[in-house]
Structure formats: structure tokens, C-alpha cells
Enzyme design. Structure first.
Site: not given
Ligand code: 3PG
Length: 204
Positions: A34, A38, A122
Site C-alpha cells: 500500500e 501522502r 480496514k
Molecule cells: C495508516 O497510515 O494508514 C496507518 O496509520 C499506519 O499506521 P502506523 O504508522 O501506526 O502503522
């Protein structure tokens, strides 16, 4: 979701790194990737992975609008992940022919996604919104729904999620630490992927 116990959540700012990172994860046994929308480079990174790493299945994360969904599909994303759910995003993914894994954090959000035919969701942000106990509670009224908890999931707590019958896989950014990316430490990322690949789950 059944392919591996973990879907890495990836933030990329450098297209040159995208293919090397994807190959490092695939070498560790993780091929569902994924790449989050961003950064300004995200779509180009998805395009590069889709073109140059055929063993990977690259998707777009942080899909928040119909335009995001369309752009992701055009770039070669084979699935989309969103932090929440709207009918417009669901429809755009459907029209673009890519499956959507939408984020939910409440029963009402699950019901809205179910109304549009989505039963693989999710749970986001998983730790902050109730952790494994929340998913256990949802297993009663939403016993036909399967989840990928993401947000605050780590190698230490992933097992507690994966032990639940309604959890197919988890998502997390811990497989791609920013410092490993910055230094091109691909062997460390392969090792993290391999470790994640060994996690046991009760669903599969
Ligand atoms: C995301 O960005 O979809 C999740 O927040 C990933 O979270 P993490 O950085 O806590 O794994």
C-alpha cells in the site's frame, strides 16, 4: 487480504527508491503493497512499481476522494485503501475496477459500507479506536465482516489482532522505517518483511 498477514503502509518521497523498496519487501515474502497518497511523488511511485516489479501487487492508500481513486487506477494501482468511507469513493473505485478496503471506526460506518456491498474493511485507527477488544465486540453483530486493523499495529501487538477470527490481516508502517528508507537499508526491510510473513493468523 489473505495473501500475507501484513500489508505494509508505505510513504515514499523518492521515485528512485520505490522499485528498490518493493523488491526488498517481495524478497521477504510480502507482495501486497500500500503506497499512500501522502506525497507529491506517490502516484509516480505506484506507476514505477506497477511497471517494474510485476511480482508485487501495488495499491494506493489514503484514497480520500473520487479523483484520488481515478488517479490511482490510472497509475496502475490494483487496489485502494481509504482512511474512512464515503459512497463517492466506493463508487469511483467500483467504476475504475479496483477493489476498495475502506476504513471504519464505528458500527454506523460498518453499516454504511455494508449497504454498498463492502464486507472487507480496514479498522482504523485500530489501537486508538479500541484495539483487539473492539474487533472482538464487533464479531457479534457484524459476524459476516472481515477486518484489516491498521494504525498503531506493531510486530509486538499484531499477534493479538491476528488471533481473532474476523481479522484477515493487519496493516502497518513498521516494515518500512523512515531511517531504513533514507539509508537504502534494503536488507533490513527484507528482514522485517520476512519476520512479518511468519506471523500466525487464525483466519487463514
Ligand atoms: C495508516 O497510515 O494508514 C496507518 O496509520 C499506519 O499506521 P502506523 O504508522 O501506526 O502503522
Amino acid at each position: 487480504m489473505q495473501d500475507a498477514p501484513v500489508i505494509p503502509v508505505i510513504v515514499l518521497t523518492d521515485v528512485a527508491q520505490a522499485v528498490l523498496l518493493a523488491r526488498a519487501l517481495v524478497a521477504g515474502g510480502i507482495r501486497m503493497l500500500e503506497v499512500t497518497l501522502r506525497t507529491p511523488q506517490a502516484l509516480a511511485c505506484i506507476e514505477a512499481i506497477a511497471r517494474d516489479v510485476p511480482e508485487a501487487v501495488v495499491g494506493a492508500g489514503t484514497v480520500r476522494s473520487a479523483a484520488d481513486a481515478q488517479a490511482s487506477a490510472m497509475a496502475g494501482a490494483r487496489f485502494a485503501v481509504s482512511p474512512g468511507y464515503t459512497h463517492a469513493v466506493g463508487q469511483a473505485c467500483h467504476d475504475a475496477g479496483i477493489p476498495l478496503l475502506p476504513g471504519v471506526a464505528t458500527g454506523s460506518e460498518i453499516m454504511a459500507a455494508q449497504e454498498d456491498g463492502l464486507t472487507e474493511l480496514k479498522f482504523f485507527p485500530a489501537m486508538q479506536a479500541g484495539g483487539p477488544a473492539m474487533l472482538k465486540a464487533w464479531g457479534g453483530p457484524f459476524g459476516d465482516v472481515h477486518f484489516c486493523p491498521t494504525g498503531g499495529v506493531t510486530i509486538e501487538n499484531a499477534g493479538a489482532f491476528l488471533a481473532l477470527p474476523n481479522v484477515v490481516c493487519v496493516g502497518g508502517s513498521w516494515l518500512t522505517p523512515a531511517d531504513a528508507l533514507a539509508h537504502g537499508n534494503w536488507s533490513r526491510i527484507t528482514a522485517l518483511a520476512y519476520q512479518a510473513r511468519q506471523l500466525k493468523r487464525s483466519f487463514c
